[in-house]
Write a protein that holds these residues in place. Structure first.
Motif, PDB file in Angstrom:
ATOM      1  N   SER A  45       9.355  36.485  29.741  1.00 22.64           N
ATOM      2  CA  SER A  45       9.946  37.236  30.843  1.00 22.64           C
ATOM      3  C   SER A  45      11.020  36.410  31.559  1.00 22.64           C
ATOM      4  CB  SER A  45       8.851  37.635  31.846  1.00 22.64           C
ATOM      5  OG  SER A  45       8.422  36.501  32.566  1.00 22.64           O
ATOM      6  N   PHE A  46      11.719  37.079  32.433  1.00 26.44           N
ATOM      7  CA  PHE A  46      12.782  36.439  33.210  1.00 26.44           C
ATOM      8  C   PHE A  46      12.226  35.299  34.053  1.00 26.44           C
ATOM      9  CE2 PHE A  46      15.076  36.234  37.273  1.00 26.44           C
ATOM     10  CZ  PHE A  46      16.318  35.827  36.806  1.00 26.44           C
ATOM     11  N   TRP A  47      11.065  35.512  34.670  1.00 28.38           N
ATOM     12  CA  TRP A  47      10.489  34.488  35.549  1.00 28.38           C
ATOM     13  C   TRP A  47       9.971  33.294  34.762  1.00 28.38           C
ATOM     14  CZ3 TRP A  47      12.305  34.698  40.057  1.00 28.38           C
ATOM     15  CH2 TRP A  47      12.626  35.910  40.633  1.00 28.38           C
ATOM     16  N   ASP A  48       9.560  33.515  33.526  1.00 29.78           N
ATOM     17  CA  ASP A  48       9.169  32.390  32.661  1.00 29.78           C
ATOM     18  C   ASP A  48      10.371  31.496  32.366  1.00 29.78           C
ATOM     19  OD1 ASP A  48       6.530  33.216  32.525  1.00 29.78           O
ATOM     20  OD2 ASP A  48       6.814  34.310  30.632  1.00 29.78           O
ATOM     21  N   ILE A  49      11.510  32.120  32.134  1.00 26.96           N
ATOM     22  CA  ILE A  49      12.734  31.355  31.870  1.00 26.96           C
ATOM     23  C   ILE A  49      13.160  30.579  33.118  1.00 26.96           C
ATOM     24  CG2 ILE A  49      15.186  31.557  31.306  1.00 26.96           C
ATOM     25  CD1 ILE A  49      14.401  33.970  29.551  1.00 26.96           C
ATOM     26  N   ILE A  50      13.094  31.235  34.270  1.00 26.61           N
ATOM     27  CA  ILE A  50      13.431  30.555  35.537  1.00 26.61           C
ATOM     28  C   ILE A  50      12.484  29.385  35.770  1.00 26.61           C
ATOM     29  CG2 ILE A  50      13.532  30.829  38.059  1.00 26.61           C
ATOM     30  CD1 ILE A  50      15.883  32.088  36.596  1.00 26.61           C
ATOM     31  N   TRP A  51      11.186  29.595  35.542  1.00 29.63           N
ATOM     32  CA  TRP A  51      10.207  28.531  35.741  1.00 29.63           C
ATOM     33  C   TRP A  51      10.471  27.371  34.773  1.00 29.63           C
ATOM     34  CZ3 TRP A  51       7.420  26.550  39.222  1.00 29.63           C
ATOM     35  CH2 TRP A  51       6.421  25.641  38.913  1.00 29.63           C
ATOM     36  N   TYR A  52      10.825  27.686  33.533  1.00 27.71           N
ATOM     37  CA  TYR A  52      11.143  26.658  32.535  1.00 27.71           C
ATOM     38  C   TYR A  52      12.359  25.840  32.967  1.00 27.71           C
ATOM     39  CZ  TYR A  52      12.385  24.571  28.064  1.00 27.71           C
ATOM     40  OH  TYR A  52      12.700  23.690  27.076  1.00 27.71           O
ATOM     41  N   ILE A  53      13.374  26.493  33.506  1.00 31.26           N
ATOM     42  CA  ILE A  53      14.571  25.798  33.984  1.00 31.26           C
ATOM     43  C   ILE A  53      14.221  24.877  35.147  1.00 31.26           C
ATOM     44  CG2 ILE A  53      16.787  26.139  35.161  1.00 31.26           C
ATOM     45  CD1 ILE A  53      17.150  28.644  33.400  1.00 31.26           C
ATOM     46  N   ILE A  54      13.393  25.343  36.063  1.00 31.48           N
ATOM     47  CA  ILE A  54      12.989  24.527  37.218  1.00 31.48           C
ATOM     48  C   ILE A  54      12.191  23.308  36.758  1.00 31.48           C
ATOM     49  CG2 ILE A  54      11.505  24.499  39.275  1.00 31.48           C
ATOM     50  CD1 ILE A  54      12.383  27.413  39.749  1.00 31.48           C
ATOM     51  N   VAL A  55      11.276  23.512  35.829  1.00 33.14           N
ATOM     52  CA  VAL A  55      10.469  22.398  35.328  1.00 33.14           C
ATOM     53  C   VAL A  55      11.350  21.381  34.603  1.00 33.14           C
ATOM     54  CG1 VAL A  55       8.666  21.785  33.651  1.00 33.14           C
ATOM     55  CG2 VAL A  55       8.312  23.679  35.229  1.00 33.14           C
ATOM     56  N   CYS A  56      12.288  21.857  33.785  1.00 35.65           N
ATOM     57  CA  CYS A  56      13.199  20.942  33.087  1.00 35.65           C
ATOM     58  C   CYS A  56      14.052  20.157  34.079  1.00 35.65           C
ATOM     59  CB  CYS A  56      14.096  21.714  32.117  1.00 35.65           C
ATOM     60  SG  CYS A  56      13.230  22.280  30.651  1.00 35.65           S
ATOM     61  N   PHE A  57      14.546  20.819  35.118  1.00 31.83           N
ATOM     62  CA  PHE A  57      15.339  20.142  36.142  1.00 31.83           C
ATOM     63  C   PHE A  57      14.521  19.066  36.838  1.00 31.83           C
ATOM     64  CE2 PHE A  57      16.619  19.715  40.570  1.00 31.83           C
ATOM     65  CZ  PHE A  57      17.929  19.299  40.405  1.00 31.83           C
ATOM     66  N   ALA A  58      13.282  19.400  37.209  1.00 37.16           N
ATOM     67  CA  ALA A  58      12.427  18.433  37.894  1.00 37.16           C
ATOM     68  C   ALA A  58      12.114  17.241  36.990  1.00 37.16           C
ATOM     69  CB  ALA A  58      11.132  19.105  38.353  1.00 37.16           C
ATOM     70  N   PHE A  59      11.877  17.499  35.716  1.00 34.42           N
ATOM     71  CA  PHE A  59      11.579  16.414  34.781  1.00 34.42           C
ATOM     72  C   PHE A  59      12.782  15.496  34.605  1.00 34.42           C
ATOM     73  CE2 PHE A  59      11.318  14.754  30.405  1.00 34.42           C
ATOM     74  CZ  PHE A  59      10.184  13.971  30.555  1.00 34.42           C
ATOM     75  N   ILE A  60      13.968  16.063  34.460  1.00 30.75           N
ATOM     76  CA  ILE A  60      15.174  15.242  34.308  1.00 30.75           C
ATOM     77  C   ILE A  60      15.451  14.461  35.583  1.00 30.75           C
ATOM     78  CG2 ILE A  60      17.684  15.373  34.007  1.00 30.75           C
ATOM     79  CD1 ILE A  60      17.123  17.687  32.022  1.00 30.75           C
ATOM     80  N   ALA A  61      15.246  15.091  36.741  1.00 34.69           N
ATOM     81  CA  ALA A  61      15.436  14.382  38.016  1.00 34.69           C
ATOM     82  C   ALA A  61      14.442  13.226  38.135  1.00 34.69           C
ATOM     83  CB  ALA A  61      15.279  15.344  39.182  1.00 34.69           C
ATOM     84  N   TYR A  62      13.202  13.446  37.705  1.00 33.76           N
ATOM     85  CA  TYR A  62      12.217  12.372  37.757  1.00 33.76           C
ATOM     86  C   TYR A  62      12.600  11.233  36.815  1.00 33.76           C
ATOM     87  CZ  TYR A  62       8.076   9.642  37.025  1.00 33.76           C
ATOM     88  OH  TYR A  62       7.231   8.584  36.922  1.00 33.76           O
ATOM     89  N   LEU A  63      13.078  11.558  35.609  1.00 32.78           N
ATOM     90  CA  LEU A  63      13.491  10.509  34.680  1.00 32.78           C
ATOM     91  C   LEU A  63      14.652   9.700  35.255  1.00 32.78           C
ATOM     92  CD1 LEU A  63      13.281  12.169  31.153  1.00 32.78           C
ATOM     93  CD2 LEU A  63      11.778  10.437  32.139  1.00 32.78           C
ATOM     94  N   MET A  64      15.596  10.371  35.893  1.00 35.78           N
ATOM     95  CA  MET A  64      16.716   9.655  36.517  1.00 35.78           C
ATOM     96  C   MET A  64      16.203   8.728  37.620  1.00 35.78           C
ATOM     97  SD  MET A  64      19.584  12.669  36.599  1.00 35.78           S
ATOM     98  CE  MET A  64      20.722  11.713  37.555  1.00 35.78           C
ATOM     99  N   LEU A  65      15.263   9.207  38.417  1.00 35.03           N
ATOM    100  CA  LEU A  65      14.677   8.379  39.461  1.00 35.03           C
ATOM    101  C   LEU A  65      13.931   7.195  38.864  1.00 35.03           C
ATOM    102  CD1 LEU A  65      13.888   7.988  42.480  1.00 35.03           C
ATOM    103  CD2 LEU A  65      11.856   9.345  41.951  1.00 35.03           C
ATOM    104  N   LEU A  66      13.184   7.437  37.806  1.00 32.29           N
ATOM    105  CA  LEU A  66      12.431   6.368  37.162  1.00 32.29           C
ATOM    106  C   LEU A  66      13.357   5.295  36.600  1.00 32.29           C
ATOM    107  CD1 LEU A  66       9.485   5.633  36.438  1.00 32.29           C
ATOM    108  CD2 LEU A  66       9.881   6.730  34.239  1.00 32.29           C
ATOM    109  N   PHE A  67      14.439   5.705  35.916  1.00 29.64           N
ATOM    110  CA  PHE A  67      15.379   4.726  35.373  1.00 29.64           C
ATOM    111  C   PHE A  67      16.100   3.989  36.491  1.00 29.64           C
ATOM    112  CE2 PHE A  67      15.487   7.498  31.426  1.00 29.64           C
ATOM    113  CZ  PHE A  67      14.625   6.673  30.735  1.00 29.64           C
ATOM    114  N   SER A  68      16.359   4.667  37.590  1.00 29.80           N
ATOM    115  CA  SER A  68      16.995   4.011  38.729  1.00 29.80           C
ATOM    116  C   SER A  68      16.074   2.947  39.322  1.00 29.80           C
ATOM    117  CB  SER A  68      17.351   5.058  39.777  1.00 29.80           C
ATOM    118  OG  SER A  68      17.885   4.464  40.917  1.00 29.80           O
ATOM    119  N   ILE A  69      14.802   3.271  39.436  1.00 34.86           N
ATOM    120  CA  ILE A  69      13.832   2.305  39.973  1.00 34.86           C
ATOM    121  C   ILE A  69      13.679   1.122  39.022  1.00 34.86           C
ATOM    122  CG2 ILE A  69      11.384   1.960  40.478  1.00 34.86           C
ATOM    123  CD1 ILE A  69      11.363   4.791  41.667  1.00 34.86           C
ATOM    124  N   ILE A  70      13.574   1.378  37.731  1.00 28.62           N
ATOM    125  CA  ILE A  70      13.417   0.277  36.762  1.00 28.62           C
ATOM    126  C   ILE A  70      14.656  -0.603  36.753  1.00 28.62           C
ATOM    127  CG2 ILE A  70      13.196  -0.252  34.301  1.00 28.62           C
ATOM    128  CD1 ILE A  70      11.323   2.204  34.121  1.00 28.62           C
TER     129      ILE A  70
END
Length: 125
Positions: free
Chosen positions: A2-27
């Motif tokens: 559904s449309f909301w599944d796609i939106i949720w997938y985009i939000i989760v991917c964004f959060a994961f990429i943001a976390y990886l950027m934060l993690l690499f910045s901290i390291i």
């Protein structure tokens, strides 16, 4: 899907990429920090692996200001090195140096008086 599944997938991917950027910045900041010992850095890495979200938040709270200062200092150092390289490659000589070089060429007979005057005018411009 559904449309909301796609939106949720985009939000989760964004959060994961943001976390990886934060993690690499901290390291990156951990290894840029000259004041911390190797043991302290290793402990931070272990906590970042086993308690990632909590240790990332704690690191940002504890070292946020110092992290910014180290990042600014590293950027300034990189800019200074780049400026020095550009001056070196571009022949960062003063007009007097250019005129002296042209005078040496004139004295050796490599260039004529007219060419010397042209080079002198160009150096003074």
């Amino acid at each position: 899907m559904s449309f909301w599944d796609i939106i949720w997938y985009i939000i989760v991917c964004f959060a994961f990429i943001a976390y990886l950027m934060l993690l690499f910045s901290i390291i990156g900041d951990l290894f840029r920090n000259e004041k911390s010992s190797g043991w302290v850095k290793a402990i931070w890495i272990v906590f970042l692996i086993f308690l990632p979200f909590i240790s990332a938040l704690v690191y940002l709270i504890v070292n946020g200001d110092a992290m910014t200062k180290r990042s600014v200092r590293a950027a300034q150092h990189m800019r200074d090195q780049q400026d020095e390289y550009i001056k070196h490659v571009a022949g960062g000589k003063s007009p007097a140096d250019h005129i002296a070089d042209a005078k040496a060429l004139l004295d050796n007979g490599t260039i004529t008086e007219a060419e010397f005057q042209a080079l002198k005018a160009k150096a003074l411009a």
